[in-house]
Design a protein around this motif. Structure first.
Motif, mmCIF file in Angstrom:
data_model
loop_
_atom_site.group_PDB
_atom_site.id
_atom_site.type_symbol
_atom_site.label_atom_id
_atom_site.label_comp_id
_atom_site.label_asym_id
_atom_site.label_seq_id
_atom_site.Cartn_x
_atom_site.Cartn_y
_atom_site.Cartn_z
ATOM 1 N N LYS A 237 0.757 -1.362 -0.082
ATOM 2 C CA LYS A 237 0.100 0.008 0.078
ATOM 3 C C LYS A 237 0.846 1.231 0.095
ATOM 4 C CE LYS A 237 -3.919 -2.127 2.378
ATOM 5 N NZ LYS A 237 -3.361 -3.161 3.190
ATOM 6 N N PRO A 238 1.358 1.964 -1.254
ATOM 7 C CA PRO A 238 2.178 2.946 -1.162
ATOM 8 C C PRO A 238 1.628 4.154 -0.581
ATOM 9 C CG PRO A 238 1.309 2.198 -3.470
ATOM 10 C CD PRO A 238 0.682 1.154 -2.483
ATOM 11 N N GLY A 239 2.497 4.773 -0.118
ATOM 12 C CA GLY A 239 2.022 6.238 0.564
ATOM 13 C C GLY A 239 2.758 7.382 -0.128
ATOM 14 N N SER A 240 2.075 8.650 -0.270
ATOM 15 C CA SER A 240 3.050 9.823 -1.015
ATOM 16 C C SER A 240 3.742 10.452 0.074
ATOM 17 C CB SER A 240 1.972 10.714 -1.501
ATOM 18 O OG SER A 240 1.324 11.297 -0.481
ATOM 19 N N PHE A 241 4.793 11.256 -0.435
ATOM 20 C CA PHE A 241 5.557 12.091 0.372
ATOM 21 C C PHE A 241 4.610 13.042 1.159
ATOM 22 C CE2 PHE A 241 8.816 10.157 -2.364
ATOM 23 C CZ PHE A 241 9.523 9.683 -1.568
ATOM 24 N N ASN A 242 3.740 13.420 0.550
ATOM 25 C CA ASN A 242 2.718 14.441 1.400
ATOM 26 C C ASN A 242 2.026 13.661 2.598
ATOM 27 O OD1 ASN A 242 3.119 16.796 -0.102
ATOM 28 N ND2 ASN A 242 1.331 16.095 -1.613
ATOM 29 N N GLU A 243 1.722 12.514 2.417
ATOM 30 C CA GLU A 243 1.174 11.700 3.326
ATOM 31 C C GLU A 243 2.274 11.365 4.570
ATOM 32 O OE1 GLU A 243 -1.946 8.248 1.967
ATOM 33 O OE2 GLU A 243 -0.367 8.846 0.567
ATOM 34 N N VAL A 244 3.616 11.008 4.252
ATOM 35 C CA VAL A 244 4.621 10.988 5.406
ATOM 36 C C VAL A 244 4.731 12.227 6.169
ATOM 37 C CG1 VAL A 244 7.017 10.926 5.397
ATOM 38 C CG2 VAL A 244 6.038 9.326 4.081
ATOM 39 N N VAL A 245 4.737 13.461 5.472
ATOM 40 C CA VAL A 245 4.702 14.687 6.303
ATOM 41 C C VAL A 245 3.532 14.901 7.124
ATOM 42 C CG1 VAL A 245 4.747 17.187 6.224
ATOM 43 C CG2 VAL A 245 6.096 15.582 4.482
ATOM 44 N N GLU A 246 2.316 14.428 6.577
ATOM 45 C CA GLU A 246 0.822 14.356 7.474
ATOM 46 C C GLU A 246 1.296 13.737 8.650
ATOM 47 O OE1 GLU A 246 -2.416 14.074 4.805
ATOM 48 O OE2 GLU A 246 -3.440 12.979 6.589
ATOM 49 N N ALA A 247 1.650 12.122 8.426
ATOM 50 C CA ALA A 247 1.839 11.599 9.613
ATOM 51 C C ALA A 247 2.699 12.020 10.619
ATOM 52 C CB ALA A 247 2.253 10.107 9.082
ATOM 53 N N LEU A 248 3.814 12.475 10.190
ATOM 54 C CA LEU A 248 4.908 13.048 11.005
ATOM 55 C C LEU A 248 4.681 14.067 12.042
ATOM 56 C CD1 LEU A 248 8.285 12.807 8.778
ATOM 57 C CD2 LEU A 248 7.796 11.696 10.931
ATOM 58 N N ASN A 249 3.840 15.235 11.092
ATOM 59 C CA ASN A 249 3.081 16.175 11.659
ATOM 60 C C ASN A 249 2.077 15.498 12.781
ATOM 61 O OD1 ASN A 249 4.019 18.823 11.080
ATOM 62 N ND2 ASN A 249 2.974 18.453 8.895
ATOM 63 N N LYS A 250 1.467 14.751 12.700
ATOM 64 C CA LYS A 250 0.520 14.311 13.624
ATOM 65 C C LYS A 250 1.155 13.450 14.877
ATOM 66 C CE LYS A 250 -3.661 11.536 13.857
ATOM 67 N NZ LYS A 250 -4.026 10.299 13.718
ATOM 68 N N ALA A 251 2.117 12.894 14.447
ATOM 69 C CA ALA A 251 2.933 12.121 15.444
ATOM 70 C C ALA A 251 3.802 12.919 16.323
ATOM 71 C CB ALA A 251 3.727 11.001 14.807
ATOM 72 N N MET A 252 4.239 14.063 15.770
ATOM 73 C CA MET A 252 5.342 14.992 16.289
ATOM 74 C C MET A 252 4.369 16.235 16.920
ATOM 75 S SD MET A 252 8.116 14.819 13.434
ATOM 76 C CE MET A 252 9.620 15.905 14.595
ATOM 77 N N ARG A 253 2.932 15.996 16.694
ATOM 78 C CA ARG A 253 2.296 17.521 17.246
ATOM 79 C C ARG A 253 2.725 18.656 16.884
ATOM 80 N NH1 ARG A 253 2.674 13.971 21.945
ATOM 81 N NH2 ARG A 253 0.621 12.910 22.268
#
Ligand SMILES: NC(=O)c1ccc[n+]([C@@H]2O[C@H](COP(=O)([O-])OP(=O)(O)OC[C@H]3O[C@@H](n4cnc5c(N)ncnc54)[C@H](O)[C@@H]3O)[C@@H](O)[C@H]2O)c1
Length: 312
Positions: A237-253
């Protein structure tokens, strides 16, 4: 007690595997590494022994002795290296040396790291029976390793040789890979330093990112593979670099918007995605970590390490 040899065990994947074998399987583990890109700190707390040698040299064969299986991770992993001879010697001759060691010492199973780099820019989802179309000598070396494995397995019917084509792996113990560490790690570091995450315009390119915990599971499952084979290891299930940034933002608040810039490369993979049917059928491999969950878990670990100043 089972005995396993992990080549490249001071590296990212190898050290995660060495600890899983030791802690989950209660096995005796020997690591072989030349410490060219690995680091002893990845093995802090390791209870096994270490042989320091280049895998392509035969000097370590007797020292390593018998083992129930070998997990071969050692490789020249810098995909930007242009020295073709060095790449082929470390990766292909290194693999031949491992197979030679196994045959001489009665080791019946060799599990080795191949790579999605064999697929280059081919169509998705990528299947193991596609003709390899690597785009650099690193990918070429891995494709030739798969050919060497196939020929070796045909000539040694009593042995099982399992090749695992890893896609984009991320997770704990990749710190010492530096510029070769995953984009997830690089973007985390930028954001941790308070900078906006820098990605190529417009962040829509996708990768089949796989968390190292799933990758370790795939390697352990390869111990039970009934026959020699080559299988993809990814999430499918590939993810985009935008999705990576979104997940990092969420995890790092955090709420840092990406800073897009022009891609300077003439060659670039816009998409990677694994077909996992073969891995499911032959390895009973079922990835458990989605991109968002994997990133959340990884960020927790990195935050703990930062608080304990593990890497200073
Ligand atoms: N990390 C990924 O995303 C990824 C993707 C596809 C395939 N792979 C493959 O997975 C394996 C592990 O990669 P990694 O990400 O853990 O990289 P890594 O650089 O962290 O680990 C490689 C280890 O091998 C050792 N090594 C290198 N050349 C050696 C040699 N000639 N003799 C003995 N030891 C040697 C290094 O010191 C290092 O400890 C490699 O075979 C790599 O090609 C990794």
């Amino acid at each position: 007690m089972k005995r396993y040899l992990v080549t490249g065990g001071a590296g990212f994947v190898g050290s995660n595997l060495a600890f899983a074998l030791e802690r989950e399987r209660k096995a005796a583990v020997t690591v072989l590494d030349d410490f060219s890109s690995g680091d002893w700190k990845n093995l802090s707390g390791f209870g096994g022994t270490v042989i320091t040698a280049r895998v392509q040299d035969a000097c370590w064969h007797d020292k390593a002795g018998a083992a129930d299986a070998v997990f071969h991770q050692a490789a020249l992993v810098d995909t930007t290296v242009a020295d073709q001879r060095a790449m082929m010697e470390a990766n292909v001759d290194g693999f031949r040396s491992v197979l030679d060691y196994a045959a001489k010492n009665g080791v019946k199973r060799v599990v080795y790291a191949s790579s999605a780099a064999v697929y280059g820019n081919s169509k998705c989802p990528m299947r193991e029976d596609q003709v390899p179309t690597p785009e650099n000598v690193y990918g070429f070396s891995k494709a030739i390793m798969d050919n060497v494995a196939r020929e070796f397995a045909e000539a040694h019917k009593d042995m099982t040789i399992v090749g695992l084509r890893y896609f984009n792996v991320y997770g704990p113990r990749e710190y010492y890979k530096g510029k070769m560490a995953s984009m997830i790690f690089q973007l985390y570091r930028q954001m941790k330093a308070g900078k906006r995450p820098r990605i190529f315009k417009f962040g829509e390119q996708t990768r089949d990112f796989v968390y190292v915990k799933d990758l370790v599971r795939g390697n352990l499952n390869a111990l039970d593979a009934k026959r020699s084979c080559v299988c993809n290891l990814a999430t499918g299930k590939p993810g985009s670099f935008n999705e990576v940034v979104e997940a990092l933002n969420k995890a790092m608040r955090l709420d840092l918007a990406p800073e897009y810039f022009d891609n300077p490369y003439s060659f670039y993979q816009n998409r990677t995605q694994a077909d996992l049917r073969q891995a499911k059928a032959l390895l009973n491999y079922r990835p458990e970590w989605s991109l968002a969950d994997g990133i959340a878990d990884y960020v927790k670990i990195m935050e703990k390490e930062a608080a304990a100043a593990v890497h200073v």
